[in-house]
Design a protein around this motif. Sequence first.
Motif, PDB file in Angstrom:
ATOM      1  N   LEU A  70       0.822  -1.212   0.000  1.00 15.97           N
ATOM      2  CA  LEU A  70       0.000   0.000   0.000  1.00 15.97           C
ATOM      3  C   LEU A  70       0.853   1.259   0.000  1.00 15.97           C
ATOM      4  CD1 LEU A  70      -2.988   0.834   0.088  1.00 15.97           C
ATOM      5  CD2 LEU A  70      -2.819   0.898   2.584  1.00 15.97           C
ATOM      6  N   ASP A  71       2.104   1.143   0.449  1.00 24.02           N
ATOM      7  CA  ASP A  71       2.995   2.311   0.517  1.00 24.02           C
ATOM      8  C   ASP A  71       3.516   2.743  -0.851  1.00 24.02           C
ATOM      9  OD1 ASP A  71       2.803   2.569   3.260  1.00 24.02           O
ATOM     10  OD2 ASP A  71       4.414   1.128   3.620  1.00 24.02           O
ATOM     11  N   LEU A  72       3.390   1.875  -1.872  1.00 21.97           N
ATOM     12  CA  LEU A  72       3.900   2.183  -3.221  1.00 21.97           C
ATOM     13  C   LEU A  72       5.328   2.719  -3.123  1.00 21.97           C
ATOM     14  CD1 LEU A  72       0.722   3.983  -4.690  1.00 21.97           C
ATOM     15  CD2 LEU A  72       1.304   1.557  -4.800  1.00 21.97           C
ATOM     16  N   LYS A  73       6.223   1.865  -2.649  1.00 24.53           N
ATOM     17  CA  LYS A  73       7.566   2.292  -2.276  1.00 24.53           C
ATOM     18  C   LYS A  73       8.446   2.724  -3.445  1.00 24.53           C
ATOM     19  CE  LYS A  73       7.685  -0.419   1.981  1.00 24.53           C
ATOM     20  NZ  LYS A  73       8.359  -1.504   2.726  1.00 24.53           N
ATOM     21  N   THR A  74       8.174   2.211  -4.636  1.00 19.69           N
ATOM     22  CA  THR A  74       9.008   2.586  -5.781  1.00 19.69           C
ATOM     23  C   THR A  74       8.212   3.473  -6.747  1.00 19.69           C
ATOM     24  OG1 THR A  74       8.369   0.694  -7.154  1.00 19.69           O
ATOM     25  CG2 THR A  74      10.181   0.364  -5.598  1.00 19.69           C
ATOM     26  N   THR A  75       8.938   4.232  -7.544  1.00 20.87           N
ATOM     27  CA  THR A  75       8.261   5.098  -8.518  1.00 20.87           C
ATOM     28  C   THR A  75       7.527   4.269  -9.575  1.00 20.87           C
ATOM     29  OG1 THR A  75      10.354   5.243  -9.748  1.00 20.87           O
ATOM     30  CG2 THR A  75       9.829   7.042  -8.228  1.00 20.87           C
ATOM     31  N   LYS A  76       8.072   3.103  -9.900  1.00 17.88           N
ATOM     32  CA  LYS A  76       7.426   2.239 -10.887  1.00 17.88           C
ATOM     33  C   LYS A  76       6.053   1.776 -10.413  1.00 17.88           C
ATOM     34  CE  LYS A  76       8.138  -1.996 -13.574  1.00 17.88           C
ATOM     35  NZ  LYS A  76       9.018  -3.163 -13.826  1.00 17.88           N
ATOM     36  N   GLU A  77       5.950   1.450  -9.116  1.00 20.55           N
ATOM     37  CA  GLU A  77       4.672   1.020  -8.557  1.00 20.55           C
ATOM     38  C   GLU A  77       3.626   2.129  -8.578  1.00 20.55           C
ATOM     39  OE1 GLU A  77       4.522  -1.616  -4.909  1.00 20.55           O
ATOM     40  OE2 GLU A  77       6.585  -0.889  -4.791  1.00 20.55           O
ATOM     41  N   ARG A  78       4.071   3.371  -8.558  1.00 19.02           N
ATOM     42  CA  ARG A  78       3.155   4.508  -8.449  1.00 19.02           C
ATOM     43  C   ARG A  78       2.447   4.853  -9.756  1.00 19.02           C
ATOM     44  NH1 ARG A  78       5.047   9.279  -4.899  1.00 19.02           N
ATOM     45  NH2 ARG A  78       5.247   8.254  -2.894  1.00 19.02           N
ATOM     46  N   LYS A 128      10.201  10.370  -6.358  1.00 19.58           N
ATOM     47  CA  LYS A 128       9.089   9.924  -5.512  1.00 19.58           C
ATOM     48  C   LYS A 128       8.645  11.037  -4.558  1.00 19.58           C
ATOM     49  CE  LYS A 128       9.590   6.999  -2.109  1.00 19.58           C
ATOM     50  NZ  LYS A 128       9.800   5.821  -1.247  1.00 19.58           N
ATOM     51  N   ALA A 129       7.819  11.950  -5.045  1.00 18.26           N
ATOM     52  CA  ALA A 129       7.278  13.006  -4.175  1.00 18.26           C
ATOM     53  C   ALA A 129       6.320  12.378  -3.167  1.00 18.26           C
ATOM     54  CB  ALA A 129       6.558  14.055  -5.007  1.00 18.26           C
ATOM     55  N   SER A 130       6.251  12.955  -1.981  1.00 19.14           N
ATOM     56  CA  SER A 130       5.396  12.413  -0.919  1.00 19.14           C
ATOM     57  C   SER A 130       3.921  12.672  -1.211  1.00 19.14           C
ATOM     58  CB  SER A 130       5.769  13.042   0.430  1.00 19.14           C
ATOM     59  OG  SER A 130       4.831  12.675   1.418  1.00 19.14           O
ATOM     60  N   ILE A 131       3.176  11.605  -1.459  1.00 21.16           N
ATOM     61  CA  ILE A 131       1.736  11.739  -1.721  1.00 21.16           C
ATOM     62  C   ILE A 131       1.008  12.140  -0.438  1.00 21.16           C
ATOM     63  CG2 ILE A 131      -0.339  10.549  -2.543  1.00 21.16           C
ATOM     64  CD1 ILE A 131       1.446   8.786  -4.249  1.00 21.16           C
ATOM     65  N   HIS A 132       1.522  11.700   0.715  1.00 25.32           N
ATOM     66  CA  HIS A 132       0.943  12.131   2.000  1.00 25.32           C
ATOM     67  C   HIS A 132       0.978  13.649   2.117  1.00 25.32           C
ATOM     68  CE1 HIS A 132       1.167   7.932   3.336  1.00 25.32           C
ATOM     69  NE2 HIS A 132       0.440   8.285   4.388  1.00 25.32           N
ATOM     70  N   ILE A 168       2.798  14.484  10.026  1.00 29.95           N
ATOM     71  CA  ILE A 168       2.887  13.618   8.848  1.00 29.95           C
ATOM     72  C   ILE A 168       4.306  13.609   8.299  1.00 29.95           C
ATOM     73  CG2 ILE A 168       2.153  13.337   6.439  1.00 29.95           C
ATOM     74  CD1 ILE A 168      -0.593  14.454   7.310  1.00 29.95           C
ATOM     75  N   ALA A 169       4.916  14.795   8.197  1.00 30.32           N
ATOM     76  CA  ALA A 169       6.297  14.874   7.701  1.00 30.32           C
ATOM     77  C   ALA A 169       7.247  14.105   8.618  1.00 30.32           C
ATOM     78  CB  ALA A 169       6.730  16.335   7.594  1.00 30.32           C
ATOM     79  N   THR A 170       7.073  14.271   9.925  1.00 24.54           N
ATOM     80  CA  THR A 170       7.910  13.556  10.900  1.00 24.54           C
ATOM     81  C   THR A 170       7.730  12.054  10.768  1.00 24.54           C
ATOM     82  OG1 THR A 170       7.724  15.417  12.441  1.00 24.54           O
ATOM     83  CG2 THR A 170       8.430  13.290  13.359  1.00 24.54           C
ATOM     84  N   SER A 171       6.471  11.635  10.597  1.00 27.29           N
ATOM     85  CA  SER A 171       6.162  10.213  10.454  1.00 27.29           C
ATOM     86  C   SER A 171       6.844   9.617   9.229  1.00 27.29           C
ATOM     87  CB  SER A 171       4.644  10.024  10.352  1.00 27.29           C
ATOM     88  OG  SER A 171       4.317   8.698   9.992  1.00 27.29           O
ATOM     89  N   ARG A 172       6.740  10.310   8.094  1.00 32.88           N
ATOM     90  CA  ARG A 172       7.324   9.784   6.861  1.00 32.88           C
ATOM     91  C   ARG A 172       8.854   9.724   6.930  1.00 32.88           C
ATOM     92  NH1 ARG A 172       4.131   6.726   5.241  1.00 32.88           N
ATOM     93  NH2 ARG A 172       4.788   6.782   3.057  1.00 32.88           N
ATOM     94  N   LEU A 173       9.458  10.709   7.599  1.00 37.73           N
ATOM     95  CA  LEU A 173      10.911  10.689   7.782  1.00 37.73           C
ATOM     96  C   LEU A 173      11.321   9.561   8.718  1.00 37.73           C
ATOM     97  CD1 LEU A 173      11.805  14.490   8.104  1.00 37.73           C
ATOM     98  CD2 LEU A 173      12.494  12.953   6.258  1.00 37.73           C
ATOM     99  N   HIS A 174      10.581   9.409   9.828  1.00 38.34           N
ATOM    100  CA  HIS A 174      10.899   8.366  10.808  1.00 38.34           C
ATOM    101  C   HIS A 174      10.814   6.974  10.177  1.00 38.34           C
ATOM    102  CE1 HIS A 174      11.046   6.258  14.660  1.00 38.34           C
ATOM    103  NE2 HIS A 174      10.012   5.548  14.239  1.00 38.34           N
ATOM    104  N   LEU A 175       9.807   6.777   9.327  1.00 39.76           N
ATOM    105  CA  LEU A 175       9.620   5.472   8.691  1.00 39.76           C
ATOM    106  C   LEU A 175      10.541   5.274   7.486  1.00 39.76           C
ATOM    107  CD1 LEU A 175       5.702   5.375   8.796  1.00 39.76           C
ATOM    108  CD2 LEU A 175       7.286   4.105  10.263  1.00 39.76           C
ATOM    109  N   ALA A 177      10.342   6.586   4.675  1.00 38.24           N
ATOM    110  CA  ALA A 177       9.545   6.477   3.455  1.00 38.24           C
ATOM    111  C   ALA A 177       9.936   7.549   2.447  1.00 38.24           C
ATOM    112  CB  ALA A 177       8.056   6.578   3.785  1.00 38.24           C
ATOM    113  N   HIS A 178      10.478   8.681   2.959  1.00 42.41           N
ATOM    114  CA  HIS A 178      10.830   9.799   2.086  1.00 42.41           C
ATOM    115  C   HIS A 178      12.040  10.542   2.629  1.00 42.41           C
ATOM    116  CE1 HIS A 178       7.370   9.592  -0.581  1.00 42.41           C
ATOM    117  NE2 HIS A 178       6.597   9.422   0.473  1.00 42.41           N
ATOM    118  N   THR A 179      12.671  11.275   1.736  1.00 36.85           N
ATOM    119  CA  THR A 179      13.747  12.184   2.125  1.00 36.85           C
ATOM    120  C   THR A 179      13.147  13.582   2.333  1.00 36.85           C
ATOM    121  OG1 THR A 179      14.209  12.813  -0.168  1.00 36.85           O
ATOM    122  CG2 THR A 179      15.381  10.884   0.711  1.00 36.85           C
ATOM    123  N   ASN A 180      13.959  14.507   2.845  1.00 41.60           N
ATOM    124  CA  ASN A 180      13.496  15.882   3.016  1.00 41.60           C
ATOM    125  C   ASN A 180      13.059  16.494   1.684  1.00 41.60           C
ATOM    126  OD1 ASN A 180      13.941  16.016   5.800  1.00 41.60           O
ATOM    127  ND2 ASN A 180      16.075  16.625   5.554  1.00 41.60           N
TER     128      ASN A 180
END
Length: 202
Positions: A70-78, A128-132, A168-175, A177-180
Amino acid sequence: MIHYLLKSISYIFHPLIMPLLGLVFYFTKTPRFIPEPVIRAKVFSITILTIILPILLYFLLKTIRQVESLDLKTTKERIIPLILNVFITGLILNRVLPHDEIPELYYFYLGILFSSLACLILAILRFKASIHMIGSAGFFMFAVALSIHFKININGSIAVMCIILGAIATSRLHLKAHTNAELLMGLFIGLVPQLLLLNYWL
Protein backbone atom coordinates in the motif's frame (compact mmCIF):
# COMPACT_ATOMS: atom_id res chain seq x y z
CA MET A 1 5.78 3.45 21.47
CA ILE A 2 6.85 6.51 19.44
CA HIS A 3 7.42 4.28 16.42
CA TYR A 4 3.86 2.93 16.51
CA LEU A 5 2.44 6.40 17.09
CA LEU A 6 4.27 7.85 14.07
CA LYS A 7 3.34 4.83 11.97
CA SER A 8 -0.33 5.22 12.90
CA ILE A 9 -0.22 8.89 11.80
CA SER A 10 0.66 7.76 8.26
CA TYR A 11 -2.40 5.52 8.19
CA ILE A 12 -4.84 7.88 9.93
CA PHE A 13 -3.99 10.74 7.58
CA HIS A 14 -3.68 8.63 4.46
CA PRO A 15 -3.88 10.54 1.14
CA LEU A 16 -7.00 8.61 0.15
CA ILE A 17 -9.12 10.37 2.79
CA MET A 18 -8.01 13.95 2.01
CA PRO A 19 -10.43 14.60 -0.91
CA LEU A 20 -13.32 13.39 1.25
CA LEU A 21 -12.13 15.48 4.21
CA GLY A 22 -12.07 18.57 1.97
CA LEU A 23 -15.64 17.86 0.86
CA VAL A 24 -16.93 17.33 4.41
CA PHE A 25 -15.02 20.38 5.67
CA TYR A 26 -16.66 22.51 3.00
CA PHE A 27 -20.17 21.33 3.87
CA THR A 28 -19.60 21.96 7.59
CA LYS A 29 -18.23 25.49 7.05
CA THR A 30 -20.17 26.92 4.10
CA PRO A 31 -22.86 29.48 5.00
CA ARG A 32 -24.74 28.61 1.81
CA PHE A 33 -27.89 26.55 1.98
CA ILE A 34 -27.36 23.16 0.38
CA PRO A 35 -30.20 20.61 0.64
CA GLU A 36 -29.41 17.65 2.89
CA PRO A 37 -30.11 15.05 0.15
CA VAL A 38 -27.56 16.79 -2.10
CA ILE A 39 -24.92 16.71 0.65
CA ARG A 40 -25.55 13.03 1.35
CA ALA A 41 -25.38 12.17 -2.35
CA LYS A 42 -22.07 14.04 -2.81
CA VAL A 43 -20.50 12.48 0.29
CA PHE A 44 -21.64 9.00 -0.75
CA SER A 45 -20.36 9.41 -4.32
CA ILE A 46 -16.99 10.81 -3.25
CA THR A 47 -16.55 8.07 -0.63
CA ILE A 48 -17.13 5.40 -3.28
CA LEU A 49 -14.88 7.04 -5.90
CA THR A 50 -11.98 8.24 -3.74
CA ILE A 51 -11.79 5.53 -1.06
CA ILE A 52 -13.70 2.33 -1.89
CA LEU A 53 -12.83 2.16 -5.60
CA PRO A 54 -9.08 2.90 -5.12
CA ILE A 55 -8.88 0.20 -2.42
CA LEU A 56 -10.53 -2.35 -4.74
CA LEU A 57 -8.21 -1.31 -7.58
CA TYR A 58 -5.22 -1.66 -5.24
CA PHE A 59 -6.12 -5.27 -4.44
CA LEU A 60 -6.57 -5.94 -8.16
CA LEU A 61 -3.14 -4.46 -8.91
CA LYS A 62 -1.62 -6.44 -6.05
CA THR A 63 -3.20 -9.65 -7.37
CA ILE A 64 -1.67 -9.11 -10.81
CA ARG A 65 1.62 -8.08 -9.13
CA GLN A 66 1.73 -4.50 -10.35
CA VAL A 67 2.20 -3.21 -6.78
CA GLU A 68 3.91 -4.75 -3.77
CA SER A 69 2.39 -2.81 -0.86
CA LEU A 70 0.00 0.00 0.00
CA ASP A 71 3.00 2.31 0.52
CA LEU A 72 3.90 2.18 -3.22
CA LYS A 73 7.57 2.29 -2.28
CA THR A 74 9.01 2.59 -5.78
CA THR A 75 8.26 5.10 -8.52
CA LYS A 76 7.43 2.24 -10.89
CA GLU A 77 4.67 1.02 -8.56
CA ARG A 78 3.16 4.51 -8.45
CA ILE A 79 2.55 5.00 -12.17
CA ILE A 80 -0.56 2.86 -12.69
CA PRO A 81 -2.29 3.93 -9.40
CA LEU A 82 -1.63 7.59 -10.24
CA ILE A 83 -3.01 7.17 -13.77
CA LEU A 84 -6.14 5.57 -12.28
CA ASN A 85 -6.39 8.41 -9.76
CA VAL A 86 -6.24 10.98 -12.55
CA PHE A 87 -9.12 9.26 -14.36
CA ILE A 88 -11.17 8.97 -11.15
CA THR A 89 -10.65 12.66 -10.34
CA GLY A 90 -11.60 13.57 -13.91
CA LEU A 91 -14.79 11.53 -13.52
CA ILE A 92 -15.61 13.39 -10.29
CA LEU A 93 -15.15 16.76 -12.00
CA ASN A 94 -17.30 15.70 -14.93
CA ARG A 95 -20.13 13.89 -13.13
CA VAL A 96 -20.18 14.58 -9.38
CA LEU A 97 -18.93 18.16 -8.96
CA PRO A 98 -19.51 20.07 -12.22
CA HIS A 99 -18.27 23.66 -12.38
CA ASP A 100 -21.68 25.33 -12.28
CA GLU A 101 -22.91 23.51 -9.16
CA ILE A 102 -20.42 24.11 -6.33
CA PRO A 103 -17.48 26.10 -7.78
CA GLU A 104 -15.33 25.94 -4.62
CA LEU A 105 -15.37 22.16 -4.58
CA TYR A 106 -14.89 21.97 -8.36
CA TYR A 107 -11.66 23.97 -8.13
CA PHE A 108 -10.52 22.02 -5.06
CA TYR A 109 -10.78 18.78 -7.04
CA LEU A 110 -9.27 20.42 -10.11
CA GLY A 111 -6.28 21.27 -7.91
CA ILE A 112 -6.17 17.62 -6.84
CA LEU A 113 -6.15 16.61 -10.50
CA PHE A 114 -3.21 18.92 -11.29
CA SER A 115 -1.33 17.66 -8.21
CA SER A 116 -1.89 14.06 -9.28
CA LEU A 117 -0.66 14.81 -12.80
CA ALA A 118 2.48 16.49 -11.41
CA CYS A 119 3.12 13.53 -9.12
CA LEU A 120 2.63 11.14 -12.07
CA ILE A 121 5.10 13.05 -14.22
CA LEU A 122 7.67 12.98 -11.41
CA ALA A 123 7.09 9.23 -10.92
CA ILE A 124 7.75 8.67 -14.63
CA LEU A 125 10.95 10.70 -14.15
CA ARG A 126 11.76 8.44 -11.16
CA PHE A 127 11.27 11.03 -8.44
CA LYS A 128 9.09 9.92 -5.51
CA ALA A 129 7.28 13.01 -4.18
CA SER A 130 5.40 12.41 -0.92
CA ILE A 131 1.74 11.74 -1.72
CA HIS A 132 0.94 12.13 2.00
CA MET A 133 2.25 15.70 1.90
CA ILE A 134 0.52 16.42 -1.41
CA GLY A 135 -2.88 15.42 -0.03
CA SER A 136 -2.56 17.13 3.36
CA ALA A 137 -1.03 20.32 1.93
CA GLY A 138 -3.79 20.62 -0.67
CA PHE A 139 -6.46 20.21 1.99
CA PHE A 140 -4.70 22.76 4.20
CA MET A 141 -4.59 25.38 1.42
CA PHE A 142 -8.26 24.78 0.59
CA ALA A 143 -9.24 25.26 4.25
CA VAL A 144 -7.30 28.55 4.45
CA ALA A 145 -8.95 29.74 1.23
CA LEU A 146 -12.42 28.87 2.55
CA SER A 147 -11.82 30.89 5.71
CA ILE A 148 -10.96 33.93 3.56
CA HIS A 149 -13.75 33.30 1.03
CA PHE A 150 -16.53 32.97 3.60
CA LYS A 151 -14.91 35.36 6.11
CA ILE A 152 -15.06 32.80 8.91
CA ASN A 153 -12.66 32.36 11.82
CA ILE A 154 -11.19 28.86 11.74
CA ASN A 155 -7.79 29.74 13.20
CA GLY A 156 -8.03 26.82 15.61
CA SER A 157 -8.64 24.35 12.80
CA ILE A 158 -5.80 25.84 10.74
CA ALA A 159 -3.43 25.59 13.71
CA VAL A 160 -4.36 21.92 14.18
CA MET A 161 -3.78 21.32 10.46
CA CYS A 162 -0.29 22.85 10.73
CA ILE A 163 0.50 20.46 13.59
CA ILE A 164 -0.84 17.55 11.55
CA LEU A 165 1.30 18.55 8.55
CA GLY A 166 4.35 18.52 10.80
CA ALA A 167 3.34 15.17 12.30
CA ILE A 168 2.89 13.62 8.85
CA ALA A 169 6.30 14.87 7.70
CA THR A 170 7.91 13.56 10.90
CA SER A 171 6.16 10.21 10.45
CA ARG A 172 7.32 9.78 6.86
CA LEU A 173 10.91 10.69 7.78
CA HIS A 174 10.90 8.37 10.81
CA LEU A 175 9.62 5.47 8.69
CA LYS A 176 12.30 6.27 6.08
CA ALA A 177 9.54 6.48 3.46
CA HIS A 178 10.83 9.80 2.09
CA THR A 179 13.75 12.18 2.12
CA ASN A 180 13.50 15.88 3.02
CA ALA A 181 13.50 16.78 -0.69
CA GLU A 182 10.63 14.40 -1.43
CA LEU A 183 8.59 15.84 1.43
CA LEU A 184 9.23 19.42 0.33
CA MET A 185 8.32 18.55 -3.25
CA GLY A 186 5.10 16.95 -2.02
CA LEU A 187 4.27 20.07 0.00
CA PHE A 188 4.93 22.24 -3.07
CA ILE A 189 2.85 20.07 -5.42
CA GLY A 190 -0.04 20.03 -2.96
CA LEU A 191 -0.07 23.76 -2.21
CA VAL A 192 0.69 25.41 -5.54
CA PRO A 193 -2.23 24.14 -7.70
CA GLN A 194 -4.73 25.10 -4.98
CA LEU A 195 -3.04 28.49 -4.65
CA LEU A 196 -3.04 29.20 -8.40
CA LEU A 197 -6.70 28.23 -8.77
CA LEU A 198 -7.78 30.73 -6.10
CA ASN A 199 -7.94 33.36 -8.85
CA TYR A 200 -10.96 31.56 -10.32
CA TRP A 201 -13.17 31.28 -7.22
CA LEU A 202 -11.86 33.32 -4.28
